[in-house]
Design an enzyme around this catalytic site. Structure first.
Site, PDB file in Angstrom:
ATOM      1  CB  SER A 119      -0.855  -0.003   1.273  1.00  0.00           C
ATOM      2  OG  SER A 119      -1.428   1.269   1.490  1.00  0.00           O
TER       3      SER A 119
ATOM      4  CE1 TYR B  47      -4.639  -2.250   4.960  1.00  0.00           C
ATOM      5  CE2 TYR B  47      -3.410  -0.239   4.470  1.00  0.00           C
ATOM      6  CZ  TYR B  47      -4.139  -1.340   4.032  1.00  0.00           C
ATOM      7  OH  TYR B  47      -4.354  -1.531   2.682  1.00  0.00           O
TER       8      TYR B  47
HETATM    9  P1  NDP Z   1     -11.390  -6.188  -0.131  1.00  0.00           P
HETATM   10  O1  NDP Z   1     -11.860  -6.099   1.277  1.00  0.00           O
HETATM   11  O2  NDP Z   1     -12.328  -5.821  -1.237  1.00  0.00           O
HETATM   12  O3  NDP Z   1     -10.801  -7.627  -0.446  1.00  0.00           O
HETATM   13  C1  NDP Z   1      -9.934  -8.267   0.459  1.00  0.00           C
HETATM   14  C2  NDP Z   1     -10.038  -9.744   0.214  1.00  0.00           C
HETATM   15  O4  NDP Z   1      -9.182 -10.443   1.128  1.00  0.00           O
HETATM   16  C3  NDP Z   1     -11.455 -10.228   0.457  1.00  0.00           C
HETATM   17  O5  NDP Z   1     -11.831 -10.955  -0.691  1.00  0.00           O
HETATM   18  C4  NDP Z   1     -11.326 -11.123   1.675  1.00  0.00           C
HETATM   19  O6  NDP Z   1     -12.240 -12.195   1.539  1.00  0.00           O
HETATM   20  C5  NDP Z   1      -9.885 -11.591   1.587  1.00  0.00           C
HETATM   21  N1  NDP Z   1      -9.373 -12.032   2.873  1.00  0.00           N
HETATM   22  C6  NDP Z   1      -9.329 -11.341   4.033  1.00  0.00           C
HETATM   23  N2  NDP Z   1      -8.823 -12.103   5.010  1.00  0.00           N
HETATM   24  C7  NDP Z   1      -8.530 -13.306   4.453  1.00  0.00           C
HETATM   25  C8  NDP Z   1      -7.993 -14.513   4.941  1.00  0.00           C
HETATM   26  N3  NDP Z   1      -7.628 -14.658   6.225  1.00  0.00           N
HETATM   27  N4  NDP Z   1      -7.838 -15.553   4.095  1.00  0.00           N
HETATM   28  C9  NDP Z   1      -8.207 -15.451   2.801  1.00  0.00           C
HETATM   29  N5  NDP Z   1      -8.708 -14.320   2.262  1.00  0.00           N
HETATM   30  C10 NDP Z   1      -8.882 -13.268   3.086  1.00  0.00           C
HETATM   31  O7  NDP Z   1     -10.083  -5.293  -0.183  1.00  0.00           O
HETATM   32  P2  NDP Z   1      -9.278  -4.635  -1.391  1.00  0.00           P
HETATM   33  O8  NDP Z   1      -9.572  -5.306  -2.666  1.00  0.00           O
HETATM   34  O9  NDP Z   1      -9.436  -3.187  -1.268  1.00  0.00           O
HETATM   35  O10 NDP Z   1      -7.788  -4.972  -0.920  1.00  0.00           O
HETATM   36  C11 NDP Z   1      -6.980  -5.962  -1.505  1.00  0.00           C
HETATM   37  C12 NDP Z   1      -5.549  -5.731  -1.051  1.00  0.00           C
HETATM   38  O11 NDP Z   1      -5.114  -4.447  -1.493  1.00  0.00           O
HETATM   39  C13 NDP Z   1      -5.363  -5.742   0.464  1.00  0.00           C
HETATM   40  O12 NDP Z   1      -4.130  -6.331   0.794  1.00  0.00           O
HETATM   41  C14 NDP Z   1      -5.352  -4.261   0.811  1.00  0.00           C
HETATM   42  O13 NDP Z   1      -4.668  -3.994   2.017  1.00  0.00           O
HETATM   43  C15 NDP Z   1      -4.610  -3.717  -0.399  1.00  0.00           C
HETATM   44  N6  NDP Z   1      -4.814  -2.293  -0.623  1.00  0.00           N
HETATM   45  C16 NDP Z   1      -6.069  -1.781  -0.870  1.00  0.00           C
HETATM   46  C17 NDP Z   1      -6.216  -0.431  -1.119  1.00  0.00           C
HETATM   47  C18 NDP Z   1      -7.538   0.186  -1.434  1.00  0.00           C
HETATM   48  O14 NDP Z   1      -7.594   1.426  -1.543  1.00  0.00           O
HETATM   49  N7  NDP Z   1      -8.600  -0.567  -1.611  1.00  0.00           N
HETATM   50  C19 NDP Z   1      -5.073   0.484  -1.080  1.00  0.00           C
HETATM   51  C20 NDP Z   1      -3.820  -0.162  -0.805  1.00  0.00           C
HETATM   52  C21 NDP Z   1      -3.706  -1.495  -0.595  1.00  0.00           C
HETATM   53  P3  NDP Z   1     -12.914 -12.966   2.748  1.00  0.00           P
HETATM   54  O15 NDP Z   1     -13.153 -11.968   3.838  1.00  0.00           O
HETATM   55  O16 NDP Z   1     -14.117 -13.557   2.124  1.00  0.00           O
HETATM   56  O17 NDP Z   1     -11.917 -14.015   3.113  1.00  0.00           O
END
Ligand code: NDP
Length: 256
Positions: free
Chosen positions: A146, A159
């Site tokens: 990020s 985070y």
């Molecule tokens: P979302 O919340 O839309 O997606 C995150 C995904 O991670 C979900 O599908 C969730 O599914 C999955 N997840 C969470 N915990 C677990 C686990 N223990 N095992 C397996 N899967 C898991 O988030 P984003 O798409 O926004 O984020 C994706 C990545 O990008 C993250 O690492 C985030 O930190 C990073 N990011 C996002 C930014 C943004 O602005 N959106 C900016 C910078 C970085 P489920 O809960 O069903 O398991």
């Protein structure tokens, strides 16, 4: 070598957290470039929709249930991938969570949950795919950090610390496994419109405009904006790039 540096035909990619948001955006890009894609999430409710969407690319898609913080679950994810496709060329450590609170109020449990998913799980997944990549003589690990890997976050120290940690993990894996022809690189997204940031905007209504005013591109990012960076770092086009951090933020972090 193929004449198209970005061609992923015949490659197999695992995208953790790939049922929605940035993960699905990158999975779509990888499938369009030719890769078979494995998506893995804890919650299988959205898997059918994500799978159907990815299958429009014409590439094979496997949707699995996996908790990336659980080593046994990750081992099963890797075994299921090898059983189906016999190889793993690309790992995208995308699964991530955010639990916001000022540091003086943050519980140790909330600190630990975020560190476990965002920093320790990518280590568990990288360890789990390493034997297959090493024996194949090549591999690509893409860690989703990020812009908060390098900027402070007063309301989310867990985070920011986890994302700084995954950046250092990326560099360390790059140093360790370059000899095995495995490249590890990080993508640093800026503010992208997903469920994760929708929740943040509900909590902080001023956030939407504050991000717009600080982003030279004058818009929030979309999951599609991450697809090109993922394909680049997954492909032969980046074979001599190792331990790098690629920022995809519409210019957010260059503003003084
Ligand atoms: P979302 O919340 O839309 O997606 C995150 C995904 O991670 C979900 O599908 C969730 O599914 C999955 N997840 C969470 N915990 C677990 C686990 N223990 N095992 C397996 N899967 C898991 O988030 P984003 O798409 O926004 O984020 C994706 C990545 O990008 C993250 O690492 C985030 O930190 C990073 N990011 C996002 C930014 C943004 O602005 N959106 C900016 C910078 C970085 P489920 O809960 O069903 O398991």
């Amino acid at each position: 070598m193929t004449s198209n540096l970005f061609d992923l035909t015949g490659r197999v990619a695992i995208v953790t957290g790939g049922y929605g948001g940035i993960g699905l955006g990158m999975a779509r890009g990888l499938a369009e470039a030719g890769a078979a894609v494995v998506i893995a999430d804890r919650n299988s409710a959205n898997s059918a929709q994500a799978k159907a969407e990815l299958e429009k690319s014409g590439r094979p898609v496997l949707a699995l249930a996996a908790d990336v913080t659980d080593k046994t679950s990750v081992t099963k994810m890797v075994s299921a991938t090898l059983a189906q496709f016999s190889r793993i060329d690309i790992l995208v450590n995308n699964a991530g969570i955010s639990i916001a609170a000022p540091p003086e109020e943050m519980t140790l449990a909330d600190w630990q949950k975020v560190i476990d998913v965002n920093m320790t799980a990518p280590f568990i997944c990288a360890q789990a795919v390493y034997p297959a990549m090493k024996s194949a003589g090549a591999g690509k690990i893409i860690n989703i950090a990020s812009v908060l890997a390098t900027l402070g976050a007063g309301g989310a120290a867990n985070y920011a610390a986890s994302k700084g940690g995954i950046l250092q993990l990326t560099r360390s894996l790059a140093a360790a496994w370059a000899i095995d022809n495995i490249q590890s690189n990080a993508i640093l997204p800026g503010w992208i419109d997903t469920e994760l940031t929708q929740r943040a905007r509900e909590r902080r209504p001023e956030l939407h405009d504050r991000i717009l005013s600080r982003t030279p591109a004058n818009r929030w990012g979309t999951p599609r904006d991450l697809a090109g960076a993922a394909v680049f770092l997954a492909s032969a086009a980046s074979d001599f790039i190792n331990g790098a951090a690629l920022t995809v933020d519409g210019g957010f972090s260059i503003q003084g």
